[in-house]
Design an enzyme around this catalytic site. Sequence first.
Site, PDB file in Angstrom:
ATOM      1  CB  SER A 141      -8.945  -0.675   3.441  1.00 16.13           C
ATOM      2  OG  SER A 141      -9.356  -1.886   2.927  1.00 16.13           O
TER       3      SER A 141
ATOM      4  NE  ARG B 106      -4.457  -0.904   0.097  1.00 14.97           N
ATOM      5  CZ  ARG B 106      -4.791  -2.051  -0.587  1.00 14.97           C
ATOM      6  NH1 ARG B 106      -3.882  -3.129  -0.877  1.00 14.97           N
ATOM      7  NH2 ARG B 106      -5.967  -2.572  -0.192  1.00 14.97           N
TER       8      ARG B 106
ATOM      9  CD  GLU C 184      -5.574   2.485   1.650  1.00 16.61           C
ATOM     10  OE1 GLU C 184      -4.747   2.467   0.689  1.00 16.61           O
ATOM     11  OE2 GLU C 184      -6.720   3.045   1.552  1.00 16.61           O
TER      12      GLU C 184
HETATM   13  N1  EPU Z   1     -11.099  -9.546   9.679  1.00 11.95           N
HETATM   14  C1  EPU Z   1     -11.775  -9.830  10.782  1.00 11.95           C
HETATM   15  N2  EPU Z   1     -12.814  -8.791  11.040  1.00 11.95           N
HETATM   16  C2  EPU Z   1     -13.006  -7.611   9.958  1.00 11.95           C
HETATM   17  C3  EPU Z   1     -12.506  -7.869   8.757  1.00 11.95           C
HETATM   18  C4  EPU Z   1     -11.274  -8.516   8.740  1.00 11.95           C
HETATM   19  O1  EPU Z   1     -11.504 -10.477  11.822  1.00 11.95           O
HETATM   20  O2  EPU Z   1     -13.912  -6.957  10.552  1.00 11.95           O
HETATM   21  C5  EPU Z   1      -9.968 -10.589   9.175  1.00 11.95           C
HETATM   22  C6  EPU Z   1     -10.940 -11.623   8.495  1.00 11.95           C
HETATM   23  O3  EPU Z   1     -11.441 -12.524   8.848  1.00 11.95           O
HETATM   24  C7  EPU Z   1      -9.424 -11.987   7.662  1.00 11.95           C
HETATM   25  C8  EPU Z   1      -8.321 -11.058   7.526  1.00 11.95           C
HETATM   26  O4  EPU Z   1      -8.993 -10.069   8.675  1.00 11.95           O
HETATM   27  O5  EPU Z   1      -8.820 -13.126   8.694  1.00 11.95           O
HETATM   28  C9  EPU Z   1      -8.204 -10.178   6.217  1.00 11.95           C
HETATM   29  O6  EPU Z   1      -9.624 -10.130   5.579  1.00 11.95           O
HETATM   30  P1  EPU Z   1      -9.807  -9.879   4.194  1.00 11.95           P
HETATM   31  O7  EPU Z   1      -9.221 -11.002   3.630  1.00 11.95           O
HETATM   32  O8  EPU Z   1     -11.192  -9.369   4.041  1.00 11.95           O
HETATM   33  O9  EPU Z   1      -8.915  -8.661   3.637  1.00 11.95           O
HETATM   34  P2  EPU Z   1      -8.490  -7.222   4.537  1.00 11.95           P
HETATM   35  O10 EPU Z   1      -6.938  -7.511   5.120  1.00 11.95           O
HETATM   36  O11 EPU Z   1      -9.288  -6.749   5.575  1.00 11.95           O
HETATM   37  C10 EPU Z   1      -7.259  -6.285   2.369  1.00 11.95           C
HETATM   38  C11 EPU Z   1      -7.294  -4.851   1.838  1.00 11.95           C
HETATM   39  C12 EPU Z   1      -8.726  -4.518   0.694  1.00 11.95           C
HETATM   40  C13 EPU Z   1      -8.987  -5.789   0.029  1.00 11.95           C
HETATM   41  C14 EPU Z   1      -8.730  -7.143   0.749  1.00 11.95           C
HETATM   42  C15 EPU Z   1      -9.035  -8.310  -0.052  1.00 11.95           C
HETATM   43  C16 EPU Z   1      -5.941  -3.385   3.047  1.00 11.95           C
HETATM   44  C17 EPU Z   1      -5.763  -2.196   3.816  1.00 11.95           C
HETATM   45  N3  EPU Z   1      -7.383  -3.788   2.593  1.00 11.95           N
HETATM   46  O12 EPU Z   1      -8.369  -6.245   3.451  1.00 11.95           O
HETATM   47  O13 EPU Z   1      -8.458  -3.584   0.064  1.00 11.95           O
HETATM   48  O14 EPU Z   1      -9.951  -5.669  -0.835  1.00 11.95           O
HETATM   49  O15 EPU Z   1      -7.670  -7.047   1.486  1.00 11.95           O
HETATM   50  O16 EPU Z   1      -7.832  -8.662  -0.749  1.00 11.95           O
HETATM   51  O17 EPU Z   1      -4.853  -4.012   2.777  1.00 11.95           O
HETATM   52  C18 EPU Z   1      -8.932  -1.338   0.344  1.00 11.95           C
HETATM   53  O18 EPU Z   1      -7.784  -0.941   0.217  1.00 11.95           O
HETATM   54  O19 EPU Z   1      -9.664  -0.036   0.238  1.00 11.95           O
HETATM   55  C19 EPU Z   1      -9.792  -2.349   0.335  1.00 11.95           C
HETATM   56  C20 EPU Z   1     -10.914  -2.724   0.364  1.00 11.95           C
END
Ligand code: EPU
Length: 339
Positions: free
Chosen positions: A239, A165, A335
Site C-alpha cells: 500500500s 498504521r 504510507e
Molecule cells: N478498493 C477499491 N479499489 C481498489 C482497491 C480497493 O475500490 O483499487 C476497495 C475495495 O473494494 C474494498 C476496500 O477498498 O471495499 C478495501 O480494500 P481491501 O480490503 O483490499 O484493503 P485496503 O484497505 O485496500 C488494507 C491494507 C493492506 C492490507 C489490506 C487487507 C492499508 C493502507 N492497507 O488495504 O495492507 O493487506 O487492507 O487487510 O491499510 C500494506 O500496508 O502494504 C498493505 C497491503
Amino acid sequence: MDIHTNIPLKNFTTMKLGGNARFMTEVRTPQEVADVYNSAKAQSLPMFILGGGSNVIARDEGFNGIVARMRIEGFDIIADDAASTTIRIGAGENWDSVVKRTVEMGLSGIEAMSGIPGTAGATPVQNVGAYGQEIADTLISVDAYDSITNTFGVLSAADCNFTYRDSIFRSDAKGRYVITAITLKLSKNQPQPPFYEALQKYFDEHNMHIFTSQIIRDIVIQIRNSKLPNPATTPNTGSFFKNAIIDKWQVDGLKAINPNIPMYEMADGTYKIPAGWLIENCGLKGQLLHGVRVYENNALVLVNESATSYLDLEMARNEIINKVRDTFRVQIEQEPLEI
Ligand code: EPU
C-alpha cells in the site's frame, strides 16, 4: 563490524529508487546496535535502521550517514500455558517465516498477516495490519535500544501508542529507539468468524466452515497474490497510501455526492475510507504517471515500472493526492517511510 561505503539504496529497497548510503553495515546483536550508534555519534553522522526495505522509500540525494541493516535473529518461547504461547522474536527475522512457524505450531494471532514482506522488527513501527489483524493485537512488548540515553530497555504495548498504521516509532519518538526484538502472545484457540470482509467472502463463496490458522494463512496468501505484486520481482512497497480517516461531520457530505462510497466506522467514532477506492474512482487505476503505474489490480499500490528517480515518484504521488483531494475533498497520505 564491516562498514561499506557509497552503497546504492535502490539495491536495498523494494521500490528500487534513490541515491547512495554514505556508509552501510549490518547489526547482528543489540550490542552492535549500540556500538554503531556510538560510532555515528562520535562522527556526528545520522543513523538509519533498515529492515527488509519493503516499506521504505529512498530519496535521490541518498543518506549522508550510516545505514545499519537489522540482522538480529532469535525465536524463543518465553512462556507457555494452556491457552497461549509467548514468543520473543529477533528484529531481523523474516516476518513471513515467523508467521509460518507460529502457524505450524498451531498458534493463532498473526496468521492473517501472512505474506507481508519485511522483518519482524519493522512490524510495530507502522502497526502492520492485514485481513482483520494488526500487530498491536498480539504484541506484549518490544526490546529496544534507546539512542538518546544509550541504554537498552523494554517498551510495553501501551508505551508504543498504536493507532491505525502508526506508533511512537514513526511519530513522537521517531529515530529514537531501535527495536531489537518483539514479544508476541499467541493463542492456542483456533481463529473464529466473522472474518475480515474479503476473507469472509471467500469462505462463503467456497462454502468453508472449518477455520484453522493454516487455512487462514493459505487463503490470505491466495488473496494477496491476486491483489498485490510481489516486491521481489515487481518494484513496489505494498500500500503506497494510508486509508483516509475522516470525522463524522464529513461523512454526510461525501455520501450525498457518492452514495456508494465504502466506509468503516472506527472504535473512536471516526470513519476509514479506502484510499484504493478513492484513487480508482477518480480514474487513476491502471494509469502510468512519470514511470509509476497505479496497479491494475489494486489502486492503493504504486509500481515502479520505468521511473528513474525519487523525483518521478514524488510527482506521481502528488498528482494522485491532488486529484483525490480535488475530486472528493479528502486528503490521503503516503504510507511508506522515507530515508
Ligand atoms: N478498493 C477499491 N479499489 C481498489 C482497491 C480497493 O475500490 O483499487 C476497495 C475495495 O473494494 C474494498 C476496500 O477498498 O471495499 C478495501 O480494500 P481491501 O480490503 O483490499 O484493503 P485496503 O484497505 O485496500 C488494507 C491494507 C493492506 C492490507 C489490506 C487487507 C492499508 C493502507 N492497507 O488495504 O495492507 O493487506 O487492507 O487487510 O491499510 C500494506 O500496508 O502494504 C498493505 C497491503
